[in-house]
Motif scaffolding. Structure first.
Motif, PDB file in Angstrom:
ATOM      1  N   LEU A 144     -12.144 -63.090 -35.461  1.00 43.26           N
ATOM      2  CA  LEU A 144     -13.093 -62.109 -35.109  1.00 43.26           C
ATOM      3  C   LEU A 144     -14.365 -62.592 -34.815  1.00 43.26           C
ATOM      4  CD1 LEU A 144     -11.990 -59.559 -38.009  1.00 43.26           C
ATOM      5  CD2 LEU A 144     -11.664 -59.587 -35.558  1.00 43.26           C
ATOM      6  N   THR A 145     -14.431 -63.448 -34.177  1.00 44.00           N
ATOM      7  CA  THR A 145     -15.492 -64.563 -33.336  1.00 44.00           C
ATOM      8  C   THR A 145     -16.467 -65.072 -34.499  1.00 44.00           C
ATOM      9  OG1 THR A 145     -17.349 -62.489 -33.474  1.00 44.00           O
ATOM     10  CG2 THR A 145     -15.539 -62.388 -31.786  1.00 44.00           C
ATOM     11  N   GLY A 146     -16.035 -65.524 -35.723  1.00 44.48           N
ATOM     12  CA  GLY A 146     -16.667 -66.258 -36.755  1.00 44.48           C
ATOM     13  C   GLY A 146     -16.651 -67.700 -36.534  1.00 44.48           C
ATOM     14  N   THR A 147     -15.869 -68.451 -35.667  1.00 45.34           N
ATOM     15  CA  THR A 147     -15.854 -69.767 -35.938  1.00 45.34           C
ATOM     16  C   THR A 147     -16.855 -70.427 -34.959  1.00 45.34           C
ATOM     17  OG1 THR A 147     -14.251 -69.675 -33.937  1.00 45.34           O
ATOM     18  CG2 THR A 147     -13.033 -69.689 -36.057  1.00 45.34           C
ATOM     19  N   HIS A 148     -17.185 -69.790 -33.845  1.00 44.36           N
ATOM     20  CA  HIS A 148     -18.304 -70.459 -33.182  1.00 44.36           C
ATOM     21  C   HIS A 148     -19.598 -70.176 -34.019  1.00 44.36           C
ATOM     22  CE1 HIS A 148     -21.444 -71.051 -29.845  1.00 44.36           C
ATOM     23  NE2 HIS A 148     -20.277 -71.577 -29.217  1.00 44.36           N
ATOM     24  N   PRO A 149     -20.093 -69.391 -34.421  1.00 38.42           N
ATOM     25  CA  PRO A 149     -21.291 -69.566 -35.166  1.00 38.42           C
ATOM     26  C   PRO A 149     -21.302 -70.584 -36.584  1.00 38.42           C
ATOM     27  CG  PRO A 149     -20.244 -67.382 -35.420  1.00 38.42           C
ATOM     28  CD  PRO A 149     -19.608 -67.812 -34.478  1.00 38.42           C
ATOM     29  N   LEU A 150     -19.904 -70.389 -37.095  1.00 39.45           N
ATOM     30  CA  LEU A 150     -19.795 -71.186 -38.256  1.00 39.45           C
ATOM     31  C   LEU A 150     -20.264 -72.749 -38.143  1.00 39.45           C
ATOM     32  CD1 LEU A 150     -19.031 -71.221 -41.228  1.00 39.45           C
ATOM     33  CD2 LEU A 150     -16.741 -71.474 -40.675  1.00 39.45           C
ATOM     34  N   VAL A 151     -19.397 -73.220 -36.694  1.00 45.38           N
ATOM     35  CA  VAL A 151     -19.396 -74.326 -36.537  1.00 45.38           C
ATOM     36  C   VAL A 151     -20.944 -74.807 -36.080  1.00 45.38           C
ATOM     37  CG1 VAL A 151     -18.995 -75.971 -34.805  1.00 45.38           C
ATOM     38  CG2 VAL A 151     -17.015 -74.887 -35.780  1.00 45.38           C
ATOM     39  N   SER A 152     -21.445 -73.735 -35.548  1.00 44.67           N
ATOM     40  CA  SER A 152     -23.091 -73.969 -35.124  1.00 44.67           C
ATOM     41  C   SER A 152     -24.109 -74.128 -36.053  1.00 44.67           C
ATOM     42  CB  SER A 152     -23.481 -72.972 -34.176  1.00 44.67           C
ATOM     43  OG  SER A 152     -22.699 -72.736 -32.996  1.00 44.67           O
ATOM     44  N   LEU A 153     -23.635 -73.447 -37.237  1.00 42.80           N
ATOM     45  CA  LEU A 153     -24.623 -73.341 -38.480  1.00 42.80           C
ATOM     46  C   LEU A 153     -24.208 -74.502 -39.353  1.00 42.80           C
ATOM     47  CD1 LEU A 153     -24.217 -69.594 -39.152  1.00 42.80           C
ATOM     48  CD2 LEU A 153     -26.374 -70.813 -38.515  1.00 42.80           C
ATOM     49  N   VAL A 154     -23.092 -75.052 -39.520  1.00 36.78           N
ATOM     50  CA  VAL A 154     -22.987 -76.016 -40.714  1.00 36.78           C
ATOM     51  C   VAL A 154     -22.087 -77.290 -40.019  1.00 36.78           C
ATOM     52  CG1 VAL A 154     -22.456 -74.157 -42.520  1.00 36.78           C
ATOM     53  CG2 VAL A 154     -20.697 -74.930 -41.329  1.00 36.78           C
ATOM     54  N   GLY A 155     -21.570 -77.281 -38.789  1.00 37.74           N
ATOM     55  CA  GLY A 155     -20.864 -78.352 -38.228  1.00 37.74           C
ATOM     56  C   GLY A 155     -19.344 -78.228 -38.030  1.00 37.74           C
ATOM     57  N   TYR A 156     -18.771 -79.040 -37.547  1.00 37.35           N
ATOM     58  CA  TYR A 156     -17.382 -78.932 -37.371  1.00 37.35           C
ATOM     59  C   TYR A 156     -16.601 -79.600 -38.797  1.00 37.35           C
ATOM     60  CZ  TYR A 156     -12.838 -80.899 -36.926  1.00 37.35           C
ATOM     61  OH  TYR A 156     -11.297 -81.297 -36.965  1.00 37.35           O
ATOM     62  N   ALA A 157     -17.205 -80.447 -39.342  1.00 36.31           N
ATOM     63  CA  ALA A 157     -16.494 -80.806 -40.547  1.00 36.31           C
ATOM     64  C   ALA A 157     -16.598 -79.985 -41.940  1.00 36.31           C
ATOM     65  CB  ALA A 157     -16.842 -82.549 -41.144  1.00 36.31           C
ATOM     66  N   ARG A 158     -17.912 -79.487 -41.909  1.00 37.71           N
ATOM     67  CA  ARG A 158     -18.001 -78.490 -43.123  1.00 37.71           C
ATOM     68  C   ARG A 158     -17.274 -77.227 -42.623  1.00 37.71           C
ATOM     69  NH1 ARG A 158     -18.676 -79.922 -47.814  1.00 37.71           N
ATOM     70  NH2 ARG A 158     -20.784 -80.856 -47.478  1.00 37.71           N
ATOM     71  N   ALA A 159     -17.153 -76.762 -41.550  1.00 39.35           N
ATOM     72  CA  ALA A 159     -16.611 -75.462 -40.966  1.00 39.35           C
ATOM     73  C   ALA A 159     -15.222 -75.529 -41.339  1.00 39.35           C
ATOM     74  CB  ALA A 159     -16.896 -75.132 -39.705  1.00 39.35           C
ATOM     75  N   LEU A 160     -14.505 -76.839 -40.948  1.00 38.26           N
ATOM     76  CA  LEU A 160     -13.112 -77.089 -41.048  1.00 38.26           C
ATOM     77  C   LEU A 160     -12.709 -76.888 -42.544  1.00 38.26           C
ATOM     78  CD1 LEU A 160     -10.281 -77.860 -39.927  1.00 38.26           C
ATOM     79  CD2 LEU A 160     -11.046 -80.116 -40.299  1.00 38.26           C
ATOM     80  N   GLU A 161     -13.522 -77.656 -43.408  1.00 37.61           N
ATOM     81  CA  GLU A 161     -13.227 -77.558 -44.936  1.00 37.61           C
ATOM     82  C   GLU A 161     -13.376 -76.246 -45.370  1.00 37.61           C
ATOM     83  OE1 GLU A 161     -15.027 -77.658 -48.943  1.00 37.61           O
ATOM     84  OE2 GLU A 161     -16.406 -77.968 -47.265  1.00 37.61           O
TER      85      GLU A 161
END
Length: 263
Positions: free
Chosen positions: A161-178
């Protein structure tokens, strides 16, 4: 806001407008504002119903939780009354499945429009779709009891529901993945430190903090805010040279406008 006549009040969503400020409220606290396709359609309708006077949209949930995410009824064979179940969608045509998910996503994408600023006011649980709704907003004011969690992957799904793009932008790839893969809770202190929240306050100070932020957002001229938001939204997809060009073009428009010179 409670005394204003709603422009929309259906399927767990209420929209009220007070001049430049619109408030979108999730109104099913007994179910912790669990979400459904009907609610998503109502959110989309709220976005389409905004008068041109609106500059700031505040998104909040009634009760102790912002939103506990997708209603688990979606995963039953029966689904929701009058709706195709998720199982039926999965067994159906690929194009229908894709277009249905795209329709669901529309409920979240309008909050990123360049002509408005959106603020999520988050208390208690913001899980899955609730987390993604908060991430759809430009800014987040949270209570110190907030619990963000992205549970989709734990259920065998993905956040869609379009949350992955802002999540990575805000916290970075590694933290978003975790965060996504573990499904763990992110609490207020980590949310502020990691950029997920702009400010965290005690629950009884949430309204005051939101009012202060909205007042500050409305202080700058609207056209300058729109140009600035567009510059920042596009920055990650531009090279430095292209961003410099975008800045020059935007500033040129602002200077001409302030000087009363039309293109």
């Amino acid at each position: 806001m409670a005394t204003l006549v709603p422009l929309l009040d259906k399927d767990g969503v209420r929209l009220t407008v007070d001049d430049a400020i619109a408030t979108v409220t999730l109104t099913n606290p007994d179910r912790r504002n669990a979400q459904s396709p009907a609610l998503w359609r109502a959110l989309t309708e709220a976005g389409r119903s905004l008068p041109g006077s609106v500059r700031v949209v505040v998104v909040r949930g009634e009760g102790k939780s912002f939103s506990a995410g997708l209603d688990r009824q979606a995963f039953t064979p029966e689904g929701f009354d009058g709706e195709p179940s998720f199982i039926d969608l999965a067994r159906g045509d690929d194009d229908v499945l894709d277009s249905t998910i795209a329709e669901y996503q529309d409920a979240f994408t309008w909050l990123r429009r360049s002509d408005i600023l959106s603020v999520a006011v988050v208390q208690g649980h913001a899980i899955g779709a609730g987390f993604q709704l908060a991430l759809s907003c430009d800014l987040r004011v949270v209570a110190d009891d907030v619990q963000f969690s992205m549970r989709e992957t734990s259920l065998g799904l993905v956040p869609d529901l379009t949350g992955t793009h802002p999540l990575v932008s805000l916290v970075g790839y590694a933290r978003a993945l975790e965060i996504c893969v573990t499904g763990r809770y992110v609490h207020a202190d980590e949310a502020v430190a990691g950029g997920l929240a702009n400010v965290a306050v005690p629950a009884d100070a949430l309204d005051a903090a939101t009012s202060d932020l909205v007042g500050a957002l409305l202080a700058a001229p609207r056209d300058a805010v729109i140009e600035t938001k567009a510059l920042l939204q596009g920055a990650s997809g531009r090279t430095l040279d292209k961003q410099r060009i975008a800045e020059r073009e935007a500033q040129g428009r602002r200077l001409r406008d302030l000087a009363g010179i039309s293109d």
